[in-house]
Design an enzyme around this catalytic site. Structure first.
Site, short mmCIF file in Angstrom:
data_model
loop_
_atom_site.label_atom_id
_atom_site.label_comp_id
_atom_site.label_asym_id
_atom_site.label_seq_id
_atom_site.Cartn_x
_atom_site.Cartn_y
_atom_site.Cartn_z
N ASP A 187 -47.73 56.51 81.39
CA ASP A 187 -47.65 57.61 80.45
C ASP A 187 -48.18 58.84 81.18
O ASP A 187 -49.09 58.73 81.99
CB ASP A 187 -48.51 57.26 79.24
CG ASP A 187 -48.55 58.37 78.23
OD1 ASP A 187 -47.48 58.92 77.92
OD2 ASP A 187 -49.65 58.70 77.75
N ASP A 226 -48.96 55.15 72.25
CA ASP A 226 -48.10 54.31 73.09
C ASP A 226 -48.19 52.84 72.70
O ASP A 226 -47.64 51.99 73.38
CB ASP A 226 -48.52 54.44 74.55
CG ASP A 226 -48.59 55.88 74.99
OD1 ASP A 226 -47.68 56.63 74.63
OD2 ASP A 226 -49.56 56.24 75.66
N CYS A 259 -66.37 15.97 84.60
CA CYS A 259 -65.28 15.95 85.56
C CYS A 259 -64.02 16.46 84.89
O CYS A 259 -63.95 16.56 83.66
CB CYS A 259 -65.06 14.56 86.10
SG CYS A 259 -64.26 13.49 84.92
N CYS A 293 -62.23 14.44 82.24
CA CYS A 293 -62.86 14.38 80.92
C CYS A 293 -62.07 15.27 79.95
O CYS A 293 -61.90 14.93 78.79
CB CYS A 293 -64.29 14.91 80.98
SG CYS A 293 -65.40 13.90 81.94
N ASP A 304 -52.65 55.69 77.00
CA ASP A 304 -53.95 55.85 76.36
C ASP A 304 -54.08 54.93 75.15
O ASP A 304 -55.12 54.81 74.55
CB ASP A 304 -54.20 57.31 75.97
CG ASP A 304 -53.04 57.90 75.19
OD1 ASP A 304 -52.27 57.11 74.61
OD2 ASP A 304 -52.91 59.13 75.17
P1 ADP Z 1 -46.60 62.41 75.52
O1 ADP Z 1 -47.78 61.61 75.16
O2 ADP Z 1 -45.87 61.90 76.70
O3 ADP Z 1 -46.86 63.88 75.59
P2 ADP Z 1 -45.66 62.57 72.78
O4 ADP Z 1 -44.60 61.76 72.10
O5 ADP Z 1 -47.05 62.42 72.29
O6 ADP Z 1 -45.54 62.19 74.33
O7 ADP Z 1 -45.24 64.08 72.70
C1 ADP Z 1 -43.98 64.50 73.15
C2 ADP Z 1 -43.85 65.99 73.15
O8 ADP Z 1 -43.86 66.48 71.84
C3 ADP Z 1 -44.99 66.70 73.84
O9 ADP Z 1 -44.82 66.77 75.22
C4 ADP Z 1 -44.90 68.07 73.19
O10 ADP Z 1 -43.89 68.84 73.80
C5 ADP Z 1 -44.49 67.75 71.78
N1 ADP Z 1 -45.66 67.66 70.92
C6 ADP Z 1 -46.22 66.54 70.43
N2 ADP Z 1 -47.29 66.84 69.68
C7 ADP Z 1 -47.41 68.17 69.70
C8 ADP Z 1 -48.34 69.09 69.13
N3 ADP Z 1 -49.38 68.69 68.37
N4 ADP Z 1 -48.18 70.40 69.38
C9 ADP Z 1 -47.15 70.81 70.15
N5 ADP Z 1 -46.28 70.01 70.72
C10 ADP Z 1 -46.39 68.70 70.51
MG MG Z 2 -49.16 60.38 74.57
#
Ligand code: ADP
Ligand code: MG
Length: 746
Positions: free
Chosen positions: A437, A638, A14, A17, A634
């Site tokens: 995101d 984040d 119950c 308890c 994801d």
């Molecule tokens: P989100 O996940 O919203 O895209 P991020 O912080 O991961 O945010 O990335 C922010 C921005 O930085 C991207 O939109 C891109 O313009 C630039 N960026 C990040 N990583 C790369 C990469 N490997 N090559 C080119 N641009 C990048």
């Molecule tokens: Mg991202």
């Protein structure tokens, strides 16, 4: 040093308890906090290292409880023990208990019918009624007598105690009246017995408990279903031959063969062959998923028509399925904050009710005696006494929250919605803004290169080869797009030195001794370079993300990358809006690109060009405005924002997710599932509130009614028989209400 451990408890029957056990444990030196859950029959104890199980178990044994044995005590490996306990064994025990209860119900119901008829007709001889009541109290009602005895011996009162005292009082009174029939009639005019009431009350409560136990078994069947997904054997390649081995003998690195329609026994990566795999049992996603070499497969899922061999990566307690089962069990056993009130009430309920029952009896004798004469006052007073004790049991109150949580969490698991704990589920129902995101959550997360503006003397292929070489070191979806594009053109990638990721901006590295940068406008600003505004505007306004390839002093090229919106994104956002939940898009991407995607998705609140560390600040700001924030991402870059949000929701692609990191993990992370999670939480919370209402109303209305408070004015007093029926009904209605959650479509 503190450690928290969960123990399975035997002998709870119950809700009160739970509070008896909690109090007993708390008194032990070294125990810091205790949480006992009646619905899952577990105790979560936080204690110093020196508190051992034996001491815990000993302390509650006199009260009729004990701790279930652990793996070591049974001489088993943790896996064997999990399989053994695997809820299957406890289920067998529960089924046996249920059968014993059924026998009691089958025998007591005819007796109750006879007794009830006799209340109207009065034809059954007193001696036969006495015999029937004796069977009912001493055999069927044994647990209640035990409760009475425990109260006398140890002062621990639970709901069994209430019923035990009530029915024993009715029995004793009737026995005295029967034995001294002549004298009592002459001097006091006392004649009535309560045999029939004692019989019917015990029968009703026993029936109620049986129905309760039966439904309780049904509330927890989600875990059972997950457990049946576990394979028992696997086809492993040993010395070049396929042999069937028990699942416990599979080790990491084993090559496992999966035949058409075969079950995938553990987690791994496909090394040979390909197929479509039905993952619906975990993700709720009905369409089989294509699996090729290099793809991951998850234990418990079902192969369709192809055949393949995979290398085991996670076995035993490390598999995805084992984690899911663990998480669901933990969540079902956890306590929702809303339960605190019910807990507090049921812990003080029993003593208060005992006092109330005696007060009512006393009042009847004192006040009623003056008007009605002693005999009738005693008779009605006793009816009130028994009635209060029986109707006031806080049983339904203790079941209200946990049964709904168990059903809600279990229903979620079936849909691929994994909930960390009851508190998260409760919080999600209060969320008024969902922050999404962009990349991978709103969009498919598989961007593609759509255009290349070459400002340099290099060929397009040379540009792409350099960009792809740099991006091959990155995990960002943009990087996959660029690398994929270069691969499709079969370009040879040069080697990269001194690679460095530039958070939220892009990356840099050395190719053939030259330092290159790849990234967004922020990156260019840092470098002091000015982009071709017109080309950027044209690209971004069409939803492309600009990726610049540059050296320290020149922009070499602008690569445009586009990521399509997820198919059901717009629909999901409409539904969230309909539930009056605000939706905000949060992204590091270009403002215009973000605006374009937001428009397509029907989102009107956008925070773009936000650096990863500022995502957290954005969430905090919403919280200081008084919003209850859910953040869906994801879970990779984040993580801090997910942790800061009131509810962090990790969206997995397929089954690939670290499920423990967020409050809620959505397997096969489509946004439709996010909507389902929100409505599941609302559904569960609504169920809990209904349950609490019903549990309270029975007691609030029942106690004064049974006590005879309305008798002087309206002539209302409910007999102990109805009190018994009401009490049985309250628990049963609470559990059925919780089970209704299961049938609702999300
Ligand atoms: P989100 O996940 O919203 O895209 P991020 O912080 O991961 O945010 O990335 C922010 C921005 O930085 C991207 O939109 C891109 O313009 C630039 N960026 C990040 N990583 C790369 C990469 N490997 N090559 C080119 N641009 C990048
Ligand atoms: Mg991202």
């Amino acid at each position: 040093m503190n450690q928290t451990q969960t123990y399975t408890i035997k002998g709870m029957h119950c809700a009160s308890c739970a509070s008896i056990i909690e109090k007993t444990f708390r008194k032990l030196p070294g125990v810091n906090s205790v949480e006992v859950n009646y619905a899952t029959e577990t105790a979560k104890v936080t204690h110093g290292v020196h508190v051992d199980r034996a001491r815990l178990s000993k302390s509650i044994e006199p009260l009729g409880y004990s701790l279930a044995q652990t793996a070591e005590e049974m001489g088993m490996s943790p896996e064997e023990h999990a399989g053994h306990l695997g809820l299957n064994q406890t289920k067998e025990e529960k089924l046996a208990e249920l059968k014993a209860m059924r026998t009691k119900v089958v025998i007591s119901l005819p007796l109750a019918v006879v007794a009830a008829l006799n209340m109207v007709l009065g034809i059954v001889p007193n001696s036969l009624l006495w015999l029937m009541a004796t069977v009912m109290l001493f055999w069927v009602g044994q647990p209640y007598l035990m409760g009475f005895w425990r109260f006398l011996r140890y002062g621990a009162a639970n709901m069994d105690t209430l019923i035990g005292i009530g029915t024993s009082a009715a029995y004793l009174y009737s026995a005295i009246v029967s034995v001294f029939a002549l004298q009592l009639k002459t001097y006091l005019d006392v004649t009535g017995t309560y045999w029939d009431a004692a019989i019917v009350v015990i029968a009703f409560i026993t029936l109620g408990k049986y129905l309760e136990a039966r439904s309780k078994l049904k509330t927890g069947d989600a875990i059972e279903k997950l457990l049946t997904l576990q394979a028992k054997v696997a086809l492993a390649v040993r010395d070049g031959k396929e042999v069937e081995v028990p699942i416990a003998d599979i080790v990491q690195g084993d090559m496992i063969v999966v035949k058409p329609a075969g079950k995938i026994p553990v987690d791994g990566v496909i090394a040979e062959g390909s197929s479509f795999v039905d993952e619906s049992m975990l993700t709720g996603e009905p369409i089989p998923v294509e699996k090729n070499i290099g793809d991951t497969v998850v234990g418990g899922t079902l192969n369709t028509t192809g055949a393949f061999t995979f290398r085991a990566t996670n076995v035993g307690g490390d598999t995805m399925l084992a984690h899911i089962i663990n998480m669901v069990a933990e969540a079902q056993g956890s306590r929702a904050p809303i339960q605190a009130l019910a807990d507090k009430i049921s812990s003080v309920f029993v003593p208060i009710v005992l006092v109330l029952a005696f007060l009512a009896l006393g009042a009847w004798l004192l006040i009623g005696g003056a008007y009605l004469g002693f005999a009738q006052a005693l008779s009605l007073g006793l009816a009130s006494f028994v009635g209060i004790l029986v109707i006031a049991c806080p049983c339904a109150l203790g079941l209200a929250t946990p049964t709904a949580i168990i059903v809600g969490v279990g229903k979620g698991a079936k849909e691929g919605i994994l909930i960390k704990d009851a508190a998260t589920l409760q919080k999600l129902a209060q969320v008024d803004i969902v922050v999404l995101d962009k990349t991978g959550t709103l969009t498919q997360g598989r961007p593609e290169v759509t255009a290349l503006n070459n400002y340099s003397k290099l060929t397009d292929d040379q540009i792409l080869a350099i960009a792809a070489a740099l991006e091959s070191k990155s995990e960002h979806p943009i990087a996959h797009a660029v690398v994929g594009h270069a691969n499709a053109r079969k370009l040879a990638l040069p080697s990269v030195d001194r690679f460095e990721a530039l958070n939220g901006k892009g990356l840099k590295g050395l190719v053939d001794g030259v330092e290159y940068y790849a990234g967004n406008l922020k990156l260019l600003r840092d470098l002091g370079l000015v982009a071709d505004a017109q080309a950027v505007a044209a690209g971004t306004e069409a939803g492309n993300t600009p990726v610049f390839l540059a050296t320290k002093d020149t922009i070499l090229a602008l690569i445009l990358v586009a990521d399509a919106l997820k198919e059901n994104a717009k629909d999901a956002i409409n539904k969230l809006h309909a539930m009056r939940v605000r939706v905000m898009m949060l992204t590091g991407d270009d403002k215009r690109t973000a605006a374009h995607i937001a428009r397509l998705a029907g989102i009107d609140e956008v925070a773009a060009e936000v650096l990863p560390e500022d995502k957290l600040t954005t969430i905090k700001k919403l919280q200081t405005e008084g919003r209850v924030v859910a953040m869906a991402g994801d879970g990779v870059n984040d993580a801090p924002a997910l942790a800061q949000a009131d509810v962090g929701i990790a969206m997995a692609t397929g089954t690939d997710v670290a499920i423990e990191t967020a409050g809620i993990a959505l397997l096969y992370g489509d946004l439709g599932k996010l909507v389902k999670a929100v409505s599941l939480s609302k559904l569960t919370m609504r169920g809990i509130k209904q349950n609490l209402f019903w549990a309270f109303i029975y007691n609030i209305v029942g106690i004064p009614l049974a006590g005879g408070l309305f008798y002087p004015l309206l002539g209302w007093a409910i007999s102990p028989v109805f009190a018994g029926a009401a009490m049985a009904l309250s628990s049963v209605s609470v559990i059925s209400n919780s089970l209704r959650i299961k049938a609702k479509t999300l």
